[in-house]
Design a protein around this motif. Structure first.
Motif, PDB file in Angstrom:
ATOM      1  N   ARG A   1       0.845  -1.189   0.000  1.00 13.13           N
ATOM      2  CA  ARG A   1       0.000   0.000   0.000  1.00 13.13           C
ATOM      3  C   ARG A   1       0.881   1.241   0.000  1.00 13.13           C
TER       4      ARG A   1
ATOM      5  N   ASP B   1       0.851   5.417   1.076  1.00 13.31           N
ATOM      6  CA  ASP B   1       0.172   6.454   1.839  1.00 13.31           C
ATOM      7  C   ASP B   1       0.087   7.713   0.980  1.00 13.31           C
TER       8      ASP B   1
ATOM      9  N   GLY C   1      -1.901  10.416   1.969  1.00 15.96           N
ATOM     10  CA  GLY C   1      -2.489  11.460   2.808  1.00 15.96           C
ATOM     11  C   GLY C   1      -1.822  12.806   2.640  1.00 15.96           C
TER      12      GLY C   1
ATOM     13  N   VAL D   1     -10.917  15.434   3.326  1.00 17.65           N
ATOM     14  CA  VAL D   1     -10.601  14.004   3.338  1.00 17.65           C
ATOM     15  C   VAL D   1      -9.268  13.753   4.035  1.00 17.65           C
ATOM     16  N   SER D   2      -8.268  14.589   3.760  1.00 19.43           N
ATOM     17  CA  SER D   2      -6.978  14.390   4.421  1.00 19.43           C
ATOM     18  C   SER D   2      -7.080  14.648   5.928  1.00 19.43           C
TER      19      SER D   2
ATOM     20  N   THR E   1      -9.890  14.172   7.819  1.00 21.55           N
ATOM     21  CA  THR E   1     -10.659  13.110   8.456  1.00 21.55           C
ATOM     22  C   THR E   1      -9.894  11.787   8.515  1.00 21.55           C
ATOM     23  N   THR E   2      -8.927  11.602   7.649  1.00 23.55           N
ATOM     24  CA  THR E   2      -8.128  10.365   7.673  1.00 23.55           C
ATOM     25  C   THR E   2      -6.823  10.536   8.441  1.00 23.55           C
TER      26      THR E   2
ATOM     27  N   GLN F   1      -3.437   9.772   6.744  1.00 22.32           N
ATOM     28  CA  GLN F   1      -3.005   8.386   6.587  1.00 22.32           C
ATOM     29  C   GLN F   1      -3.966   7.626   5.692  1.00 22.32           C
ATOM     30  N   LEU F   2      -4.143   8.088   4.483  1.00 26.10           N
ATOM     31  CA  LEU F   2      -5.014   7.404   3.538  1.00 26.10           C
ATOM     32  C   LEU F   2      -4.158   6.418   2.742  1.00 26.10           C
TER      33      LEU F   2
ATOM     34  N   LEU G   1      -3.733   3.509  -0.014  1.00 24.74           N
ATOM     35  CA  LEU G   1      -4.337   2.934  -1.212  1.00 24.74           C
ATOM     36  C   LEU G   1      -3.480   1.786  -1.696  1.00 24.74           C
TER      37      LEU G   1
END
Length: 99
Positions: free
Chosen positions: A35, A37, A39, A84-85, A87-88, A91-92, A94
């Protein structure tokens, strides 16, 4: 990947490609697993989009010209990316094949 597979099928006249070498299969699995990151990338793009949108809106207001909807969409996209960044907690994660 679907577009690439379609291009391969067109190029090879409908034949699919397959790999039998274990080293190549291991390299492909290593590439596809894991994965990334994104973010901080989303945070940076959000700041950039919002700044560009706001700067363009301010210039348009000073010059009394009509603002295109794309400029407002750029600022809204920046706000969405920042949300989005945030609220995560930056550390998003993918999967690599998505990118």
């Amino acid at each position: 990947m679907t577009a690439l597979r379609g291009a391969v099928l067109l190029y090879t006249n409908g034949y699919a490609l397959s790999v039998e070498n274990t080293k190549v299969i291991a390299a492909m699995q290593t590439f596809e697993s894991g994965r990334i990151d994104v973010g901080f990338v989303m945070l940076a793009l959000g700041i950039l989009f919002l700044a560009c949108g706001v700067a363009t809106l301010v210039q348009a207001q000073k010059r009394s010209i009509v603002v295109r909807p794309a400029v407002a969409a750029l600022a809204v996209t920046g706000v969405c990316l920042l949300a989005v960044s945030w609220t995560t907690n930056l550390q998003l994660m993918l999967p690599k094949p998505v990118l």
